[in-house]
Design an enzyme around this catalytic site. Structure first.
Site, PDB file in Angstrom:
ATOM      1  N   LYS A  13       0.836  -1.226   0.000  1.00  0.00           N
ATOM      2  CA  LYS A  13       0.000   0.000   0.000  1.00  0.00           C
ATOM      3  C   LYS A  13       0.863   1.265   0.000  1.00  0.00           C
ATOM      4  CE  LYS A  13      -1.901  -1.072   4.004  1.00  0.00           C
ATOM      5  NZ  LYS A  13      -1.163  -2.315   4.317  1.00  0.00           N
ATOM      6  N   ARG A  89      -9.465   1.487   9.069  1.00  0.00           N
ATOM      7  CA  ARG A  89      -9.116   0.097   9.361  1.00  0.00           C
ATOM      8  C   ARG A  89     -10.197  -0.602  10.168  1.00  0.00           C
ATOM      9  NH1 ARG A  89      -3.103   0.853   8.874  1.00  0.00           N
ATOM     10  NH2 ARG A  89      -2.200  -1.179   9.172  1.00  0.00           N
ATOM     11  N   ARG A 128      12.064  -5.672   4.193  1.00  0.00           N
ATOM     12  CA  ARG A 128      11.824  -4.222   4.071  1.00  0.00           C
ATOM     13  C   ARG A 128      12.829  -3.432   4.904  1.00  0.00           C
ATOM     14  NH1 ARG A 128       6.030  -1.650   5.299  1.00  0.00           N
ATOM     15  NH2 ARG A 128       6.243  -2.718   7.294  1.00  0.00           N
ATOM     16  N   ARG A 161      11.839  -1.776  10.545  1.00  0.00           N
ATOM     17  CA  ARG A 161      10.764  -1.370  11.462  1.00  0.00           C
ATOM     18  C   ARG A 161      10.650  -2.372  12.588  1.00  0.00           C
ATOM     19  NH1 ARG A 161       5.398   0.282   8.163  1.00  0.00           N
ATOM     20  NH2 ARG A 161       4.446  -1.033   9.756  1.00  0.00           N
ATOM     21  N   ARG A 172      -0.408  -8.651  13.274  1.00  0.00           N
ATOM     22  CA  ARG A 172      -0.992  -7.572  12.468  1.00  0.00           C
ATOM     23  C   ARG A 172      -1.907  -8.162  11.392  1.00  0.00           C
ATOM     24  NH1 ARG A 172       4.514  -5.292  10.688  1.00  0.00           N
ATOM     25  NH2 ARG A 172       3.377  -4.089   9.155  1.00  0.00           N
TER      26      ARG A 172
HETATM   27  P1  AP5 Z   1       4.956  -1.576   1.710  1.00  0.00           P
HETATM   28  O1  AP5 Z   1       4.525  -0.742   0.558  1.00  0.00           O
HETATM   29  O2  AP5 Z   1       5.747  -0.949   2.792  1.00  0.00           O
HETATM   30  O3  AP5 Z   1       3.681  -2.367   2.291  1.00  0.00           O
HETATM   31  P2  AP5 Z   1       2.436  -1.853   3.136  1.00  0.00           P
HETATM   32  O4  AP5 Z   1       1.224  -2.534   2.620  1.00  0.00           O
HETATM   33  O5  AP5 Z   1       2.409  -0.354   3.178  1.00  0.00           O
HETATM   34  O6  AP5 Z   1       2.815  -2.499   4.530  1.00  0.00           O
HETATM   35  P3  AP5 Z   1       2.792  -1.931   6.003  1.00  0.00           P
HETATM   36  O7  AP5 Z   1       3.519  -2.956   6.829  1.00  0.00           O
HETATM   37  O8  AP5 Z   1       3.321  -0.539   6.074  1.00  0.00           O
HETATM   38  O9  AP5 Z   1       1.288  -1.949   6.316  1.00  0.00           O
HETATM   39  P4  AP5 Z   1       0.628  -1.940   7.668  1.00  0.00           P
HETATM   40  O10 AP5 Z   1      -0.753  -1.640   7.268  1.00  0.00           O
HETATM   41  O11 AP5 Z   1       0.789  -3.158   8.487  1.00  0.00           O
HETATM   42  O12 AP5 Z   1       1.449  -0.848   8.499  1.00  0.00           O
HETATM   43  P5  AP5 Z   1       1.134   0.667   8.849  1.00  0.00           P
HETATM   44  O13 AP5 Z   1       2.396   1.392   8.832  1.00  0.00           O
HETATM   45  O14 AP5 Z   1      -0.012   1.178   8.077  1.00  0.00           O
HETATM   46  O15 AP5 Z   1       5.763  -2.822   1.108  1.00  0.00           O
HETATM   47  C1  AP5 Z   1       6.355  -3.782   1.958  1.00  0.00           C
HETATM   48  C2  AP5 Z   1       7.731  -4.216   1.378  1.00  0.00           C
HETATM   49  O16 AP5 Z   1       7.505  -4.876   0.143  1.00  0.00           O
HETATM   50  C3  AP5 Z   1       8.654  -3.032   1.059  1.00  0.00           C
HETATM   51  O17 AP5 Z   1       9.960  -3.430   1.335  1.00  0.00           O
HETATM   52  C4  AP5 Z   1       8.484  -2.790  -0.456  1.00  0.00           C
HETATM   53  O18 AP5 Z   1       9.665  -2.280  -1.047  1.00  0.00           O
HETATM   54  C5  AP5 Z   1       8.162  -4.191  -0.965  1.00  0.00           C
HETATM   55  N1  AP5 Z   1       7.191  -4.212  -2.057  1.00  0.00           N
HETATM   56  C6  AP5 Z   1       6.096  -3.416  -2.199  1.00  0.00           C
HETATM   57  N2  AP5 Z   1       5.407  -3.747  -3.302  1.00  0.00           N
HETATM   58  C7  AP5 Z   1       6.079  -4.790  -3.873  1.00  0.00           C
HETATM   59  C8  AP5 Z   1       5.849  -5.596  -5.033  1.00  0.00           C
HETATM   60  N3  AP5 Z   1       4.792  -5.398  -5.840  1.00  0.00           N
HETATM   61  N4  AP5 Z   1       6.737  -6.585  -5.300  1.00  0.00           N
HETATM   62  C9  AP5 Z   1       7.823  -6.808  -4.491  1.00  0.00           C
HETATM   63  N5  AP5 Z   1       8.087  -6.077  -3.379  1.00  0.00           N
HETATM   64  C10 AP5 Z   1       7.218  -5.089  -3.073  1.00  0.00           C
HETATM   65  O19 AP5 Z   1       0.610   0.509  10.358  1.00  0.00           O
HETATM   66  C11 AP5 Z   1       1.484   0.145  11.397  1.00  0.00           C
HETATM   67  C12 AP5 Z   1       0.728   0.108  12.722  1.00  0.00           C
HETATM   68  O20 AP5 Z   1       0.181   1.401  13.015  1.00  0.00           O
HETATM   69  C13 AP5 Z   1      -0.485  -0.827  12.777  1.00  0.00           C
HETATM   70  O21 AP5 Z   1      -0.111  -2.153  13.091  1.00  0.00           O
HETATM   71  C14 AP5 Z   1      -1.322  -0.173  13.885  1.00  0.00           C
HETATM   72  O22 AP5 Z   1      -0.793  -0.467  15.149  1.00  0.00           O
HETATM   73  C15 AP5 Z   1      -1.101   1.311  13.631  1.00  0.00           C
HETATM   74  N6  AP5 Z   1      -2.096   1.886  12.732  1.00  0.00           N
HETATM   75  C16 AP5 Z   1      -1.865   2.403  11.487  1.00  0.00           C
HETATM   76  N7  AP5 Z   1      -3.009   2.856  10.945  1.00  0.00           N
HETATM   77  C17 AP5 Z   1      -3.988   2.617  11.867  1.00  0.00           C
HETATM   78  C18 AP5 Z   1      -5.392   2.830  11.873  1.00  0.00           C
HETATM   79  N8  AP5 Z   1      -6.022   3.373  10.810  1.00  0.00           N
HETATM   80  N9  AP5 Z   1      -6.083   2.472  12.978  1.00  0.00           N
HETATM   81  C19 AP5 Z   1      -5.465   1.932  14.056  1.00  0.00           C
HETATM   82  N10 AP5 Z   1      -4.147   1.680  14.106  1.00  0.00           N
HETATM   83  C20 AP5 Z   1      -3.401   2.019  13.015  1.00  0.00           C
END
Ligand code: AP5
Length: 218
Positions: A13, A89, A128, A161, A172
């Site tokens: 994402k 979410r 990552r 991270r 998660r």
């Molecule tokens: P990346 O693009 O970083 O993936 P992502 O889907 O953004 O993954 P996240 O781990 O950031 O999502 P998340 O939802 O768990 O975490 P968030 O920070 O939102 O890609 C991942 C890796 O793959 C990278 O190395 C990239 O280079 C590679 N890649 C990407 N696309 C590729 C492809 N097509 N092919 C090959 N490689 C590829 O949330 C973290 C925490 O914050 C949550 O656990 C929660 O505690 C809190 N939080 C955040 N938002 C909320 C909310 N709305 N409500 C409550 N708590 C929240």
């Protein structure tokens, strides 16, 4: 245009949101990035969110909704389109986002569902690396920095991270299935859902996404 990105951890994402922002004049609101920023700043919100994030649980709705409200209000004058990466979410967050947009005579344009297998996502997350300054993400195999483990833009060492530990990733993912996945029905019923096969390479995923965006462009 208001675009919502939904998908489990590691599905790509954030990568796709960054590519959209590079191509179009859009504001990206990533609640994960905003929360990590609050933790780095040692703000009251950051202190309250930290434990939830370290355990792989969702931060309470009220905290996240306030954060999003504040960000939308401070950027609304730009007149740009918005990408919400990782928000909403929960159904509660989705309803609050509807209310916020309604108060601005707007509504969600599309909800993009990124889907792929858990084991591949774990490989993505364990490889990552992130720039601690600009938060740009890389991958040791799939999206390498130009110089070994150094941010291309900031020229400082990349880090992993703390929630990219396998047991936290699994937690998660399980939270995604329990609390976030019901959003797919929420948006499907309103004919707003588009699903993308996120298991392909970064550019192929982006070309699908771009096609959806082109279709909804005014
Ligand atoms: P990346 O693009 O970083 O993936 P992502 O889907 O953004 O993954 P996240 O781990 O950031 O999502 P998340 O939802 O768990 O975490 P968030 O920070 O939102 O890609 C991942 C890796 O793959 C990278 O190395 C990239 O280079 C590679 N890649 C990407 N696309 C590729 C492809 N097509 N092919 C090959 N490689 C590829 O949330 C973290 C925490 O914050 C949550 O656990 C929660 O505690 C809190 N939080 C955040 N938002 C909320 C909310 N709305 N409500 C409550 N708590 C929240």
């Amino acid at each position: 245009m208001f675009i919502v990105f939904i998908g489990p951890p590691g599905v790509g994402k954030g990568t796709q949101a960054n590519m959209l922002v590079e191509k179009y004049p859009m504001v990206k609101i990533s609640t994960g990035d905003l929360l990590r920023e609050s933790i780095r700043d040692k703000s009251v919100l950051g202190e309250r969110a930290k434990g939830f994030m370290e355990r792989g649980e969702l931060v309470p709705d009220a905290l996240v909704i306030d954060l999003v409200n504040e960000k939308v209000n401070s950027t609304a004058a730009s007149g740009k389109s918005y990408i919400f990466d990782g928000f909403p979410r929960t159904i509660e967050q989705a309803k609050e986002l509807d209310n916020l947009l309604e108060s601005r005579s707007s509504k969600i344009s599309v909800a993009v569902d990124f889907s792929m297998d858990e084991e591949e996502r774990i490989e993505r997350l364990s490889g990552r690396r992130m720039c601690p300054s600009c938060q740009r993400t890389y991958h040791i195999k799939f999206a390498k920095p130009k110089n070994d483990l150094t941010c291309d833009a900031c020229n400082i060492p990349l880090v992993q991270r703390s929630d990219d530990d396998e047991s936290v990733i699994r937690q998660r993912s399980s939270v995604y299935w329990d609390l976030t996945r019901p959003l797919l029905d929420f948006y499907r019923k309103r004919n707003l859902l588009q699903t993308i096969d996120a298991s392909r390479n970064i550019d192929l995923v982006f070309s699908d996404l771009d096609r959806f965006i082109q279709k909804i462009k005014p």
